[in-house]
Design a protein around this motif. Structure first.
Motif, PDB file in Angstrom:
ATOM      1  N   ALA A  91      -1.613 -19.535   1.321  1.00 48.77           N
ATOM      2  CA  ALA A  91      -0.589 -18.715   0.664  1.00 48.77           C
ATOM      3  C   ALA A  91      -1.228 -17.512   0.119  1.00 48.77           C
ATOM      4  O   ALA A  91      -2.264 -17.589  -0.451  1.00 48.77           O
ATOM      5  CB  ALA A  91      -0.137 -19.571  -0.367  1.00 48.77           C
ATOM      6  N   GLY A  92      -0.268 -16.398   0.433  1.00 44.73           N
ATOM      7  CA  GLY A  92      -1.002 -15.139  -0.157  1.00 44.73           C
ATOM      8  C   GLY A  92      -2.143 -14.382   0.888  1.00 44.73           C
ATOM      9  O   GLY A  92      -2.371 -13.186   0.558  1.00 44.73           O
ATOM     10  N   PHE A  93      -2.415 -15.058   1.852  1.00 42.08           N
ATOM     11  CA  PHE A  93      -3.424 -14.521   2.964  1.00 42.08           C
ATOM     12  C   PHE A  93      -2.680 -13.059   3.532  1.00 42.08           C
ATOM     13  O   PHE A  93      -1.516 -13.276   3.687  1.00 42.08           O
ATOM     14  CB  PHE A  93      -4.078 -15.330   3.995  1.00 42.08           C
ATOM     15  CG  PHE A  93      -4.687 -14.639   4.889  1.00 42.08           C
ATOM     16  CD1 PHE A  93      -6.198 -14.691   4.775  1.00 42.08           C
ATOM     17  CD2 PHE A  93      -4.544 -14.080   6.166  1.00 42.08           C
ATOM     18  CE1 PHE A  93      -6.800 -14.144   5.743  1.00 42.08           C
ATOM     19  CE2 PHE A  93      -4.998 -13.476   7.135  1.00 42.08           C
ATOM     20  CZ  PHE A  93      -6.395 -13.551   6.842  1.00 42.08           C
ATOM     21  N   GLY A  94      -3.418 -12.110   3.199  1.00 41.92           N
ATOM     22  CA  GLY A  94      -3.136 -10.698   3.818  1.00 41.92           C
ATOM     23  C   GLY A  94      -2.010 -10.063   2.867  1.00 41.92           C
ATOM     24  O   GLY A  94      -1.865  -8.851   3.469  1.00 41.92           O
ATOM     25  N   LEU A  95      -1.736 -10.542   1.796  1.00 48.47           N
ATOM     26  CA  LEU A  95      -0.696  -9.870   1.121  1.00 48.47           C
ATOM     27  C   LEU A  95      -1.426  -9.346  -0.016  1.00 48.47           C
ATOM     28  O   LEU A  95      -2.564  -9.838  -0.526  1.00 48.47           O
ATOM     29  CB  LEU A  95       0.244 -10.979   0.425  1.00 48.47           C
ATOM     30  CG  LEU A  95       1.276 -11.624   1.486  1.00 48.47           C
ATOM     31  CD1 LEU A  95       2.017 -12.741   0.810  1.00 48.47           C
ATOM     32  CD2 LEU A  95       1.902 -10.875   2.067  1.00 48.47           C
ATOM     33  N   THR A  96      -1.011  -8.145  -0.760  1.00 52.48           N
ATOM     34  CA  THR A  96      -1.614  -7.392  -1.680  1.00 52.48           C
ATOM     35  C   THR A  96      -0.712  -7.281  -2.790  1.00 52.48           C
ATOM     36  O   THR A  96      -1.212  -7.480  -4.300  1.00 52.48           O
ATOM     37  CB  THR A  96      -1.916  -5.862  -1.443  1.00 52.48           C
ATOM     38  OG1 THR A  96      -0.582  -5.184  -0.943  1.00 52.48           O
ATOM     39  CG2 THR A  96      -2.858  -5.870  -0.163  1.00 52.48           C
ATOM     40  N   SER A  97       0.847  -7.203  -2.840  1.00 49.70           N
ATOM     41  CA  SER A  97       1.433  -7.173  -4.132  1.00 49.70           C
ATOM     42  C   SER A  97       2.529  -8.235  -4.296  1.00 49.70           C
ATOM     43  O   SER A  97       3.045  -8.568  -5.380  1.00 49.70           O
ATOM     44  CB  SER A  97       2.226  -5.926  -4.212  1.00 49.70           C
ATOM     45  OG  SER A  97       2.853  -5.689  -2.902  1.00 49.70           O
ATOM     46  N   SER A  98       2.910  -8.865  -3.245  1.00 50.75           N
ATOM     47  CA  SER A  98       4.013  -9.799  -3.346  1.00 50.75           C
ATOM     48  C   SER A  98       3.521 -11.219  -3.938  1.00 50.75           C
ATOM     49  O   SER A  98       2.466 -11.377  -3.709  1.00 50.75           O
ATOM     50  CB  SER A  98       4.746  -9.836  -2.124  1.00 50.75           C
ATOM     51  OG  SER A  98       4.108 -10.137  -0.972  1.00 50.75           O
ATOM     52  N   PRO A  99       4.297 -12.096  -4.264  1.00 52.93           N
ATOM     53  CA  PRO A  99       3.868 -13.327  -4.708  1.00 52.93           C
ATOM     54  C   PRO A  99       3.493 -14.244  -3.479  1.00 52.93           C
ATOM     55  O   PRO A  99       3.910 -13.968  -2.199  1.00 52.93           O
ATOM     56  CB  PRO A  99       5.067 -14.174  -5.134  1.00 52.93           C
ATOM     57  CG  PRO A  99       6.337 -13.396  -4.614  1.00 52.93           C
ATOM     58  CD  PRO A  99       5.905 -11.941  -4.481  1.00 52.93           C
ATOM     59  N   SER A 100       2.520 -15.079  -3.697  1.00 53.08           N
ATOM     60  CA  SER A 100       2.065 -15.932  -2.760  1.00 53.08           C
ATOM     61  C   SER A 100       2.764 -17.154  -2.354  1.00 53.08           C
ATOM     62  O   SER A 100       2.902 -17.738  -1.305  1.00 53.08           O
ATOM     63  CB  SER A 100       0.786 -16.083  -2.668  1.00 53.08           C
ATOM     64  OG  SER A 100       0.284 -16.728  -3.794  1.00 53.08           O
ATOM     65  N   ILE A 101       3.187 -17.995  -3.397  1.00 51.30           N
ATOM     66  CA  ILE A 101       4.050 -18.918  -3.550  1.00 51.30           C
ATOM     67  C   ILE A 101       4.879 -19.116  -4.386  1.00 51.30           C
ATOM     68  O   ILE A 101       4.784 -18.136  -5.833  1.00 51.30           O
ATOM     69  CB  ILE A 101       3.015 -20.159  -3.812  1.00 51.30           C
ATOM     70  CG1 ILE A 101       2.724 -20.286  -4.948  1.00 51.30           C
ATOM     71  CG2 ILE A 101       2.275 -20.677  -2.655  1.00 51.30           C
ATOM     72  CD1 ILE A 101       1.947 -21.816  -5.417  1.00 51.30           C
ATOM     73  N   VAL A 102       6.296 -19.659  -4.235  1.00 55.09           N
ATOM     74  CA  VAL A 102       7.312 -19.863  -5.458  1.00 55.09           C
ATOM     75  C   VAL A 102       7.439 -21.322  -5.442  1.00 55.09           C
ATOM     76  O   VAL A 102       7.800 -22.127  -4.353  1.00 55.09           O
ATOM     77  CB  VAL A 102       8.514 -18.927  -5.148  1.00 55.09           C
ATOM     78  CG1 VAL A 102       9.486 -19.396  -6.051  1.00 55.09           C
ATOM     79  CG2 VAL A 102       8.267 -17.491  -4.989  1.00 55.09           C
ATOM     80  N   VAL A 103       7.024 -21.829  -6.621  1.00 52.67           N
ATOM     81  CA  VAL A 103       7.097 -23.305  -7.054  1.00 52.67           C
ATOM     82  C   VAL A 103       8.546 -23.636  -7.618  1.00 52.67           C
ATOM     83  O   VAL A 103       8.599 -23.065  -8.808  1.00 52.67           O
ATOM     84  CB  VAL A 103       5.824 -23.710  -7.706  1.00 52.67           C
ATOM     85  CG1 VAL A 103       5.957 -25.344  -7.795  1.00 52.67           C
ATOM     86  CG2 VAL A 103       4.827 -23.595  -6.790  1.00 52.67           C
ATOM     87  N   GLY A 104       9.368 -24.496  -6.950  1.00 55.02           N
ATOM     88  CA  GLY A 104      10.374 -25.025  -7.582  1.00 55.02           C
ATOM     89  C   GLY A 104      10.250 -26.599  -8.001  1.00 55.02           C
ATOM     90  O   GLY A 104       9.126 -27.015  -7.086  1.00 55.02           O
TER      91      GLY A 104
END
Length: 121
Positions: A14-27
């Motif tokens: 999760a989050g690999f290659g991302l710089t600003s958006s969330p990597s996970i959303v946990v419900g």
């Protein structure tokens, strides 16, 4: 066990290659994972479908594709997060009833795992 292995592996990516958006959303019973391997941001969503109440299924939805049955007879899927640590708990049950067993006659197995999100949250 295969479902748990894949879910935990996807939490780690999760989050690999991302710089600003969330990597996970946990419900409490849903997990949405974001990562970027190519040009587009990819998402994976895990949840339990109860469209057939006798046989609830673990569903996996990748991007905008149709959700697919990933594991059968999953009673519950629970997620909780504490910082970068995500707890995954799966309750699976047998396909058929056991008349010698108490309660609703289904035997169940519980799998639980704690996973550290490696990339930004």
């Amino acid at each position: 066990r295969v479902s748990m292995d894949e879910i935990t592996r996807n939490i780690r990516i999760a989050g690999f290659g991302l710089t600003s958006s969330p990597s996970i959303v946990v419900g409490s019973d849903t997990l949405k994972i974001y990562y970027k391997l190519g040009a587009n941001v990819d998402t994976v969503i895990y949840y339990v479908s109860r469209t057939d109440p006798v046989h609830p299924n673990l569903m996996k939805k990748i991007g905008s594709s149709t959700a697919q049955v990933y594991a059968e007879n999953i009673d519950s899927l629970k997620f909780s997060q504490n910082g970068k640590l995500v707890n995954v708990r799966i309750v699976a049950r047998e396909d058929t009833k056991d008349d010698h067993y108490t309660g609703d006659k289904y035997r169940r197995r519980i799998l639980s795992s704690n996973v550290k999100v490696r990339n930004n949250i």
